[in-house]
Design a protein around this motif. Structure first.
Motif, PDB file in Angstrom:
ATOM      1  N   ALA A 129      -6.537   1.433  -2.904  1.00  0.00           N
ATOM      2  CA  ALA A 129      -7.427   0.265  -2.885  1.00  0.00           C
ATOM      3  C   ALA A 129      -7.866  -0.098  -4.313  1.00  0.00           C
ATOM      4  O   ALA A 129      -7.943  -1.283  -4.683  1.00  0.00           O
ATOM      5  CB  ALA A 129      -8.643   0.554  -2.015  1.00  0.00           C
ATOM      6  N   GLU A 130      -8.122   0.939  -5.114  1.00  0.00           N
ATOM      7  CA  GLU A 130      -8.515   0.722  -6.513  1.00  0.00           C
ATOM      8  C   GLU A 130      -7.388   0.064  -7.301  1.00  0.00           C
ATOM      9  O   GLU A 130      -7.621  -0.867  -8.091  1.00  0.00           O
ATOM     10  CB  GLU A 130      -8.879   2.069  -7.145  1.00  0.00           C
ATOM     11  N   GLU A 161      -6.875  -3.656  -6.350  1.00  0.00           N
ATOM     12  CA  GLU A 161      -7.884  -4.507  -6.994  1.00  0.00           C
ATOM     13  C   GLU A 161      -7.592  -4.646  -8.488  1.00  0.00           C
ATOM     14  O   GLU A 161      -7.722  -5.734  -9.052  1.00  0.00           O
ATOM     15  CB  GLU A 161      -9.278  -3.906  -6.784  1.00  0.00           C
ATOM     16  N   GLY A 172      -4.905  -7.146  -9.116  1.00  0.00           N
ATOM     17  CA  GLY A 172      -5.174  -8.476  -8.588  1.00  0.00           C
ATOM     18  C   GLY A 172      -4.365  -8.856  -7.362  1.00  0.00           C
ATOM     19  O   GLY A 172      -3.971 -10.022  -7.217  1.00  0.00           O
ATOM     20  N   GLN A 191      -5.467  -8.241  -4.061  1.00  0.00           N
ATOM     21  CA  GLN A 191      -6.327  -8.084  -2.896  1.00  0.00           C
ATOM     22  C   GLN A 191      -5.806  -8.934  -1.734  1.00  0.00           C
ATOM     23  O   GLN A 191      -5.405 -10.078  -1.917  1.00  0.00           O
ATOM     24  CB  GLN A 191      -7.768  -8.506  -3.227  1.00  0.00           C
ATOM     25  N   GLU A 210       0.824  -1.208   0.000  1.00  0.00           N
ATOM     26  CA  GLU A 210       0.000   0.000   0.000  1.00  0.00           C
ATOM     27  C   GLU A 210       0.859   1.260   0.000  1.00  0.00           C
ATOM     28  O   GLU A 210       0.578   2.215  -0.735  1.00  0.00           O
ATOM     29  CB  GLU A 210      -0.912  -0.003   1.228  1.00  0.00           C
TER      30      GLU A 210
END
Length: 352
Positions: free
Chosen positions: A114-115, A118, A121, A123, A92
């Motif tokens: 966060a976008e 995702e 891939g 997560q 992050e």
């Protein structure tokens, strides 16, 4: 054109890395800079990024000359060969780095990170450190970090070089899909022909600091315009005396002649084939299983021909005499390349 290089020259001491380089890249395209080591492709990428300054010529992005614009203000995302992730930052934190430099709102940064996680891939891996990720996962983090600030142009320097073969194949498909979804203009450097052909919309072939050819993968593979491009693309089997092979036009004072495996048909002496009357006898010098096919090397006088044979075809042994039929060959003379087709293909099929 969204990206243009006009008459770019760049030297490092006595070494000329870019020699009057000019080309254009359309908006939204994924373009490969392809060439051997030392051909100047990475220097071109770094000049577009603003990490190197051309000695002369213009780098133009979206109609603006960028020569004097600092790298940080060019709106470019850069993915390095070695990932260049911060070891002591989590996934992050690595992705958020460029956003924090821009001093964006904390809530926006959180949502954007966060976008991106995702999108690539990853997560559930946001709190992990680079050392806890595989090579493919680290490269996805590098990609997410590069596109998080929403750049207008994405540059990738040998993005798959440090990744093992199986993961590299998967990432090629993934990268192509991601860039297509994002619609971002992208340029990547590679020395891998397969990578360039599979991933890119357009290929720019470089050699000794200059551009040899620009075109789609299919155009360059089928119709090479220079001797270098013809030799560099595909798997060449060089023919010392192509006059030993029947039914080809002879080019006076030719320098080199070579063919590719897909232009060669090998048949056993017991097999009946089209154009057998135009075949030449050869002796199998090597047989190698390549997973999807059998690769054969055949000696024909002083020449070596490389051919592929299907797994369901009758096996061929080293030392066996076989018939060799060449559909097509390339002949070079200076920097000119001739693509010659076997004259037997112009006449009705002959069976014996």
């Amino acid at each position: 054109m969204y990206v243009e290089l006009k008459n770019i020259n760049k030297s490092f001491g006595n070494f000329k890395a870019s020699d009057n380089v000019s080309f254009g890249v359309e908006k939204g395209k994924l373009v490969a800079l392809l060439g051997p080591s030392g051909s100047g492709k990475t220097t071109i990428l770094r000049m577009i990024a603003g990490l190197e300054t051309p000695d002369s010529g213009e780098v133009i992005i979206d109609g603006k000359v960028m020569n004097d614009i600092p790298a940080a203000k060019r709106g470019i995302g850069f993915v390095f060969q070695n990932y260049a992730l911060f070891r002591y930052m989590t996934v992050e934190e690595n992705i958020a780095f460029g956003l924090k430099v821009q001093k964006l709102d904390k809530n926006f940064i959180k949502e954007r990170v966060a976008e991106m996680i995702e999108l690539v891939g990853l997560q559930g891996m946001g709190k992990r450190y680079p050392s806890q990720l595989s090579g493919g996962q680290r490269q996805r983090v590098a990609f997410a970090r590069a596109i998080a600030p929403n750049p207008h142009l994405l540059l990738l320097d040998e993005p798959f070089a440090a990744i093992d073969a199986k993961v590299r194949q998967e990432l090629r498909t993934w990268l192509r899909s991601m860039i297509s979804r994002l619609g971002i203009t992208s340029i990547f450097v590679t020395h891998d022909q397969d990578e360039a052909v599979e991933v890119s919309d357009q290929i720019i072939v470089t050699n000794h600091g200059h551009v040899e050819q620009v075109g789609t993968p299919l155009e360059i593979y089928r119709k090479p315009q220079t001797a270098f491009t013809a030799k560099f693309f595909g798997q060449a089997g060089f023919l010392k005396d192509y006059g030993a092979f029947k039914d080809f036009e002879q080019i006076e004072e030719a320098d080199l002649a070579f063919t590719r495996p897909e232009f060669v048909k090998i048949s056993k002496k017991s097999e009946t084939e089209k154009y057998a009357i135009s075949a030449t006898e050869g002796i199998v010098s090597d047989v190698c299983f390549r997973g999807t096919h059998i690769e054969l090397r055949i000696r024909v006088n002083d020449s070596e021909v490389i051919a592929n044979r299907g797994l369901d075809e009758e096996s061929v042994e080293i030392g066996e005499k076989v018939n060799v039929f060449l559909y097509r060959i390339f002949v070079t003379k200076g920097n000119q390349v001739y693509q010659l087709t076997n004259k037997a293909l112009e006449t009705p099929s002959v069976f014996i």
